[in-house]
Write an enzyme that holds these catalytic residues in place. Sequence first.
Site, short mmCIF file in Angstrom:
data_model
loop_
_atom_site.label_atom_id
_atom_site.label_comp_id
_atom_site.label_asym_id
_atom_site.label_seq_id
_atom_site.Cartn_x
_atom_site.Cartn_y
_atom_site.Cartn_z
N CYS A 356 44.00 35.63 36.86
CA CYS A 356 44.93 34.68 37.46
C CYS A 356 45.48 33.75 36.37
CB CYS A 356 44.24 33.93 38.59
SG CYS A 356 45.40 33.13 39.74
N HIS A 467 41.63 38.26 42.42
CA HIS A 467 40.30 37.68 42.55
C HIS A 467 39.45 38.63 43.39
CE1 HIS A 467 41.35 33.74 40.93
NE2 HIS A 467 42.43 33.76 41.67
#
Length: 531
Positions: A356, A467
Site C-alpha cells: 500500500c 492487504h
Amino acid sequence: MRQDTHHEDAHGNGRESAAPLGLVLMVQGTSSHAGKTTVVAALCRWFANAGYRVAPYKAQNMSNNAAVTADGREVGRAQAMQAVAARVPVTVDMNPVLLKPQSDRTSQVVVLGEPWITADAVDYYGRKQHLWPIVTDALDRLRAAFDVVVIEGAGSPAEINLAQYDIVNMRVARHANAPVLLVGDIERGGVFASLYGTHALLQPEERALIKAFVINKFRGDPSLLDPGFAMLEERTGVPTIGVLPWLDLRDIPEEDALEWRSATDHGNPDAPPAVLDIAVMRLPRVANLDEFQPLINEPGVRVRFVGDADSFGAPDLVIVPGTKSTLGDLAWLRERSLDACILAHRAEGGAVLGICGGLQMLGERIVDEHGVEQVGEAEGLGLLPLVTHFEARKITRRVKAQVIGAQTLFGADLRAAAPFDAYEIHMGRSTSTERGQAPLFALESAQGRSHDGSCSSDGLVVGTYLHGALEHAPLRRAMLTQLAARKGVELPASGAATSVDDALDRLATVVCSNLDMDAVFDMMGLRGTTT
C-alpha cells in the site's frame, strides 16, 4: 428477548423507542488497552455459540488498522474481528465513526465508512453533536436486527476534561440503558485504585449503570485478590464478577498496530531458532500492521520493527508497510537514514516488499496535486517503475486475488495457486513507467475486474496495494520458503495452523468460564441457561 429502552436525542433529551430493541451489554475500561476489545470479542462468540443473534458495536474508534465491508466501506479492524467472533458480516453500523491519525494533531474522520473531514482535536470536538444522532441511529439499527448487541467503550469513561464531548462511553450507555462491565488491567498495577477512581469520577446516573467490575490480565492465584474485592464492593456497591487470566492472543488480530515485538517475545522455549530475519519499517503512521501477525507466528522467522539505521542489521527481507501518511513517513525514512539502508540492502541483492503506502514509497515519484496529504510531490526510493498520483476519492474494496506474475514473491511461481481474499484501502493510483510491465495479481471485486502489483525485473522487489496476502498461508509459506532457499537454509515446518475461528472459540471459553455469566444474564435481563 427484546426490550423497550429510554434514549436521548441530539440534545440529551429523553425519548422512548418506537419498537422493542435487542438487549445490550457494554464493556468499558479504566484505560486504553485494558482489554475491552478482547472481552467484547469473547462475549460475542459466547453469545453466538449459545444461539443468540449478536453484533458488536463501538461508536467511535481511533486506529489506522481498518477493514473493508462487503459493500466497500471502511470500519475499524477490531470491529471486523468482533463480527467474525459474532459469526456475522461486519457493517459500518458496528463502527460508525473511525478516526485515522494522519499526524500528531490531525486525523481523517471516517463516518459510516466514508471519509468525511480531516480535522484537529478542537475542530473534531466541535462537530461531535453532528455525529451523535449518527452513532445512536447505527446502534438502534443493530438492536432492531439482533437479539444482543455487545457495546465497547473507548479509553476511559472518566476523562472528565472531555466528558462534554462524549459519544462513545457513558453517553452511549445512557442512550441504551446498558449495564456496564468495567474492566481494569492488573498488569499495569493499581487496578483497585483505577476501578474505584473511575467509579468515583462518574456522575451518579452513570455510576448506577456500572453493574460489575472485571479484573483482566492476572497471573497467579486469584484468591489473593478477595480482600480487595470485598473492600471495593463495600466502597462502591459494585461486585467483581470475574478475574481473567493473562492470555496469549497471538492468533487473534490485534486492535491497533502490534505492540512492536518479535516472535521471541512470546517466550516459547521450544520454538526453533530463527533462520530468517525480516525487518519491518516502524513508520510513525503505520496502517494495518496486524497483517504481519502471521509472519510473527511462523517458526524460524524473526520479525523486527526497525526505527533507525543503527538497528537495521542484515535482514533477509525488508518490508515497508502501509501508512496513513505516505509523504510524511517517506520523509521520516529519510530523516532516519533508513532510505539509504533499504537502497544498500537492495544493491546487495536483498529482497524488499512494499504494501500500500509502502508500494508508493518504492516507486519513482509521488504526486499530490489535490492536497490529500500535502500539496506537492516527492521522489520515491526508485526501486519500482511506478508513479503515484493521490486522488481525493479513497479506494476501499474487498477483492478475490489470483497470482498471475511468475516473479511474484521473490521467485516463487504461484500462478497455479488458489485465489485468496484481500482488500484495498488507499488514496492514490500508481501507474507503471515501464512499457509492458506485467501485473502480479488479477483481481475480482464488486466493482469489476482489475490488476495489481509491480515487481523488479529480477523479482526481488515486490509491491502491492493488497492487504491480507500474508495472511494467506500458501502465499506466505511460499515466500518464506523461497527466501530460505536463497539463503541456503531450511525453513522449519509450520505445523498445524490455528485458525482465527478456533482461537476465538478458545478465547470465549477462557473468558466466559472466568466470568459469572449468571450475573451477566441477570444484569442484561436474559433468562436461560449459561452453559
